[in-house]
Design an enzyme around this catalytic site. Structure first.
Site, PDB file in Angstrom:
ATOM      1  N   LYS A  12      45.323  70.700  25.281  1.00  0.00           N
ATOM      2  CA  LYS A  12      46.243  70.163  24.193  1.00  0.00           C
ATOM      3  C   LYS A  12      46.217  68.628  24.675  1.00  0.00           C
ATOM      4  O   LYS A  12      46.333  68.210  25.692  1.00  0.00           O
ATOM      5  CB  LYS A  12      47.635  70.612  24.739  1.00  0.00           C
TER       6      LYS A  12
ATOM      7  N   LYS B 175      43.957  71.612  20.688  1.00  0.00           N
ATOM      8  CA  LYS B 175      44.933  71.183  19.669  1.00  0.00           C
ATOM      9  C   LYS B 175      45.124  69.608  20.028  1.00  0.00           C
ATOM     10  O   LYS B 175      45.045  69.221  21.075  1.00  0.00           O
ATOM     11  CB  LYS B 175      46.299  71.957  20.121  1.00  0.00           C
TER      12      LYS B 175
HETATM   13  C1  PBG Z   1      55.661  71.543  22.534  1.00  0.00           C
HETATM   14  C2  PBG Z   1      54.521  71.574  21.057  1.00  0.00           C
HETATM   15  C3  PBG Z   1      54.156  70.451  20.410  1.00  0.00           C
HETATM   16  C4  PBG Z   1      53.488  70.880  19.369  1.00  0.00           C
HETATM   17  C5  PBG Z   1      53.351  72.265  19.472  1.00  0.00           C
HETATM   18  N1  PBG Z   1      54.233  72.660  20.784  1.00  0.00           N
HETATM   19  C6  PBG Z   1      54.508  68.984  20.332  1.00  0.00           C
HETATM   20  C7  PBG Z   1      54.383  68.090  21.479  1.00  0.00           C
HETATM   21  O1  PBG Z   1      53.523  68.489  22.529  1.00  0.00           O
HETATM   22  O2  PBG Z   1      54.958  67.019  21.672  1.00  0.00           O
HETATM   23  C8  PBG Z   1      52.893  69.946  18.189  1.00  0.00           C
HETATM   24  C9  PBG Z   1      52.677  70.833  17.086  1.00  0.00           C
HETATM   25  C10 PBG Z   1      52.284  70.053  15.675  1.00  0.00           C
HETATM   26  O3  PBG Z   1      52.335  68.907  15.910  1.00  0.00           O
HETATM   27  O4  PBG Z   1      52.266  70.713  14.618  1.00  0.00           O
HETATM   28  N2  PBG Z   1      55.071  71.271  23.681  1.00  0.00           N
END
Ligand code: PBG
Length: 334
Positions: free
Chosen positions: A203, A258
């Site tokens: 991520k 992601k």
């Molecule tokens: C939470 C999380 C996030 C997303 C999914 N789970 C946001 C972040 O890490 O700030 C982002 C998903 C998206 O932008 O569609 N940890």
């Protein structure tokens, strides 16, 4: 391809196999079906507002509205969803206490969905950002740094609650170190050995998450603070691969990259080097770019959505989280 020696034109004419629809179809290398898609849903308390201004055509669903929505969406072939709760501001706290309330929004939703749609795969995000007053994914120490190991204790409680409420796939998404290991161990020790872990293993600290944070109501709380002390620097791909491999050793069943569209090289790298299914998350900012450009008639909506998803599959994703999933299911119905 090592042994390929081209005899060149005119023996080679690449256009031969591109000359009709049927020919293009029988030689196509990548396929997209509803089995590949996960639809993320934002859920809300009954008295909260539904509209998400920054993500056009999406909304926050109350639990009962979600049931009605799913009746339709599942008919179109969607088999898996992911839940993201917007918690009332009054329930947020420094230490995210609401995250491990056995009767919180997600747990209540899970119980009803299990009853209404026993076959539906519900994937639950395990992270604290929806529950903290500061918008970070972990609890803070006295110096305002994210405290990794204290955060893990809460993630364990959340995961067990979700499993008890009927969640089949737990998805730790905060990039804390060791979370997959401790969640796997506690699931095993509590007789939840059949619960899968989908780890957001790669991520990135991306700027494309901001519409999501608005939808969740964590953007204001986070302010100008960044998540770069835990999410991966977008300049790094070897680090992303290493994180995936570590998570597989810790017990992940599925790894995820992601965002997706700007990270196709990472998807390919992880797919080539790991033996478990690979997911990719087409995030809120990617959704908004396509949505806004097509609403403004700059690009064609359907064609661009499909291209974006096919390219993510071509890179190697087995599963795609996309806010377009419920719409795409109507187009491809398989
Ligand atoms: C939470 C999380 C996030 C997303 C999914 N789970 C946001 C972040 O890490 O700030 C982002 C998903 C998206 O932008 O569609 N940890």
């Amino acid at each position: 391809m090592k042994n390929f020696v081209s005899r060149g034109f005119p023996f080679h004419r690449g256009r031969r196999l591109r000359s009709s629809n049927n020919l293009r179809n029988i030689v196509s290398e990548t396929h997209l079906t509803c089995n590949d898609l996960v639809m993320p849903y934002f859920i809300r308390e009954e008295d909260d507002s539904a509209a998400i201004y920054v993500m056009k055509d999406l909304q926050r669903f109350s639990i009962s509205e979600l049931v009605r929505e799913l009746e339709q969406v599942m008919k179109n072939g969607i088999k898996a969803i992911a839940l993201f709760p917007k918690i009332g501001e009054a329930k947020k706290s420094e230490n995210a206490d609401e995250s491990f309330n056995k009767n919180n929004l997600v747990c209540r939703c899970l119980k009803l969905l299990k009853k209404e749609f026993p076959e539906l795969i519900v994937i639950c995000d395990v992270a604290l950002d929806a529950y903290t007053t500061h918008g970070h994914d972990g609890v803070l120490d006295s110096k305002k740094n994210i405290h990794n190991d204290k955060t893990l204790d809460i993630l364990i409680k959340m995961s067990i609650n979700f499993a008890e409420a009927g969640c089949k796939i737990i998805a730790p998404s905060d990039m804390m170190d060791g979370r997959v290991k401790v969640i796997r161990e506690s699931l095993e020790s509590k007789n939840f050995s059949d619960i899968s872990i989908l780890s957001y293993s790669s991520k990135f600290c991306s700027n494309f998450y901001s519409p999501f944070r608005d939808a969740l109501g964590s953007q204001n709380n986070l302010g100008s603070s960044k998540k770069n002390s835990y999410q991966i620097d977008f300049r790094n791909s070897r680090e992303a691969l290493k994180e995936s491999i570590e998570d597989i050793y810790e017990g992940a069943d599925i790894v995820m990259i992601k965002p997706a569209g700007y990270y196709l090289d990472v998807i390919k790298e992880v797919k080539q080097n790991c033996l478990i299914p690979v997911a990719a998350y087409q995030v809120s900012g990617e959704y908004s770019l396509i949505k806004n450009a097509s609403d403004n008639k700059i690009i064609n909506f359907k064609e661009c959505v499909l291209e974006s998803l096919y390219c993510i599959k071509r890179a190697g994703a087995d599963i795609i989280f996309s806010y377009f999933s419920s719409e795409v299911a109507k187009w491809i119905k398989k």
